[in-house]
Design a protein around this motif. Sequence first.
Motif, PDB file in Angstrom:
ATOM      1  N   GLY A  23       0.728  -1.035   0.058  1.00 50.05           N
ATOM      2  CA  GLY A  23       0.120  -0.023  -0.071  1.00 50.05           C
ATOM      3  C   GLY A  23       0.976   1.146   0.045  1.00 50.05           C
ATOM      4  O   GLY A  23       0.303   2.280  -0.050  1.00 50.05           O
ATOM      5  N   THR A  24       2.107   1.107   0.221  1.00 50.41           N
ATOM      6  CA  THR A  24       3.040   2.351   0.103  1.00 50.41           C
ATOM      7  C   THR A  24       3.373   2.663  -1.249  1.00 50.41           C
ATOM      8  O   THR A  24       3.892   3.640  -1.490  1.00 50.41           O
ATOM      9  N   PHE A  25       2.939   1.854  -2.438  1.00 52.50           N
ATOM     10  CA  PHE A  25       3.249   2.286  -3.769  1.00 52.50           C
ATOM     11  C   PHE A  25       1.914   2.605  -4.591  1.00 52.50           C
ATOM     12  O   PHE A  25       1.108   1.694  -4.357  1.00 52.50           O
ATOM     13  N   TYR A  26       2.157   3.298  -5.537  1.00 55.03           N
ATOM     14  CA  TYR A  26       1.068   3.253  -6.337  1.00 55.03           C
ATOM     15  C   TYR A  26       1.607   3.900  -7.533  1.00 55.03           C
ATOM     16  O   TYR A  26       2.556   4.473  -7.755  1.00 55.03           O
ATOM     17  N   LYS A  53       3.302   6.365  -0.991  1.00 54.33           N
ATOM     18  CA  LYS A  53       2.344   7.122  -0.004  1.00 54.33           C
ATOM     19  C   LYS A  53       2.319   6.520   1.279  1.00 54.33           C
ATOM     20  O   LYS A  53       2.711   5.203   1.358  1.00 54.33           O
ATOM     21  N   ILE A  54       1.795   7.101   2.312  1.00 60.77           N
ATOM     22  CA  ILE A  54       1.518   6.524   3.519  1.00 60.77           C
ATOM     23  C   ILE A  54       0.262   5.501   3.803  1.00 60.77           C
ATOM     24  O   ILE A  54      -0.933   6.065   3.532  1.00 60.77           O
ATOM     25  N   PRO A  55       0.349   4.426   3.837  1.00 64.00           N
ATOM     26  CA  PRO A  55      -0.775   3.545   4.195  1.00 64.00           C
ATOM     27  C   PRO A  55      -1.904   3.940   4.903  1.00 64.00           C
ATOM     28  O   PRO A  55      -1.462   4.303   6.088  1.00 64.00           O
ATOM     29  N   LEU A  56      -2.897   3.811   4.856  1.00 64.63           N
ATOM     30  CA  LEU A  56      -4.125   4.181   5.692  1.00 64.63           C
ATOM     31  C   LEU A  56      -3.994   5.616   5.911  1.00 64.63           C
ATOM     32  O   LEU A  56      -5.057   6.129   6.798  1.00 64.63           O
ATOM     33  N   VAL A  57      -3.317   6.259   5.325  1.00 60.65           N
ATOM     34  CA  VAL A  57      -3.133   7.985   5.811  1.00 60.65           C
ATOM     35  C   VAL A  57      -3.629   8.797   4.551  1.00 60.65           C
ATOM     36  O   VAL A  57      -4.334   9.750   4.599  1.00 60.65           O
ATOM     37  N   ASP A  58      -2.544   8.583   3.494  1.00 57.28           N
ATOM     38  CA  ASP A  58      -2.845   9.155   2.231  1.00 57.28           C
ATOM     39  C   ASP A  58      -3.883   8.366   1.218  1.00 57.28           C
ATOM     40  O   ASP A  58      -4.068   6.940   1.271  1.00 57.28           O
ATOM     41  N   HIS A  59      -4.789   9.328   0.561  1.00 55.97           N
ATOM     42  CA  HIS A  59      -5.914   8.561  -0.265  1.00 55.97           C
ATOM     43  C   HIS A  59      -5.469   9.432  -1.862  1.00 55.97           C
ATOM     44  O   HIS A  59      -5.283  10.480  -1.931  1.00 55.97           O
ATOM     45  N   VAL A  60      -5.336   8.211  -2.869  1.00 57.31           N
ATOM     46  CA  VAL A  60      -4.880   8.833  -3.896  1.00 57.31           C
ATOM     47  C   VAL A  60      -6.163   8.880  -4.898  1.00 57.31           C
ATOM     48  O   VAL A  60      -6.874   7.653  -4.985  1.00 57.31           O
TER      49      VAL A  60
END
Length: 261
Positions: A23-26, A53-60
């Motif tokens: 979840g840290t990659f997109y 991105k920061i998992p569970l914190v950042d939304h893309v």
Amino acid sequence: MNISARNMVSGLLVLFALMLFLGTFYTVDAGQRAIVLRYGQIRSVEADGLHLKIPLVDHVIKVDVRTLKATSPAEAGTRDLQHVSTQVAVNYHFNATSLADTYQRVGLEVEDKIVDPRIQEVVKAVVARFSAEDLLKRRDDVRSEIVAGLSGALQKYNLVLEDVQITNFKFSGAFDAAIEGKQTAEQEALKASNDLKRIQIEAQQKVAMAQAEAEAIKIQADAIRAQGGQEYVQLKAIEKWDGKLPQVAGGNTPFINLKPQ
């Protein structure tokens, strides 16, 4: 806790850790931009490629910045109070450098909220400046004004207009019948005018031919007089004679005038 329970917990922890890691990659594809939200606030807008991105914190939120198309029916009234309807198709795209502002002000569902209403407004405003007949005769001018008005209206929301297609303007049945009648009358008037010109030309040609024939006769008469009159006529007749004498007794031999000595 027995061994099987510990193994189950361990497996769940590993799975959760793996999910967090993945979840840290997109990835942002070509033709897209990514709006990254952190606790609901815009943190950044990212271009295509691989990002963290920061998992569970950042939304893309991924946004397509390539060409989009909106099609909308438009109703309007002309300057001479004729009702007209048309279909307008618009190609546009998001201004990639202003995505954050667009998202904060109006969101990303712009077709229904922004594009369609602007089409209606601009078409009404432009059509009202033209008569119904001008809409048919000056389509390029009408389209140019719609493009200019719509481009400015969409630019306020960071949308870039690419192209506008307008289908044929549709009027009421009564107006269509009136236009058809006018065209028929114009065609009949044009035909009558052409017929009149043809008759005049033919008459002029006949006068010219008659004048030419009269002139030719005059020239011939002058030539005859110049060549001796009656003698010249007889000479020309002899030149055309086939040499045969008349078969009727007592008939005169052509062109031979026997005088007693």
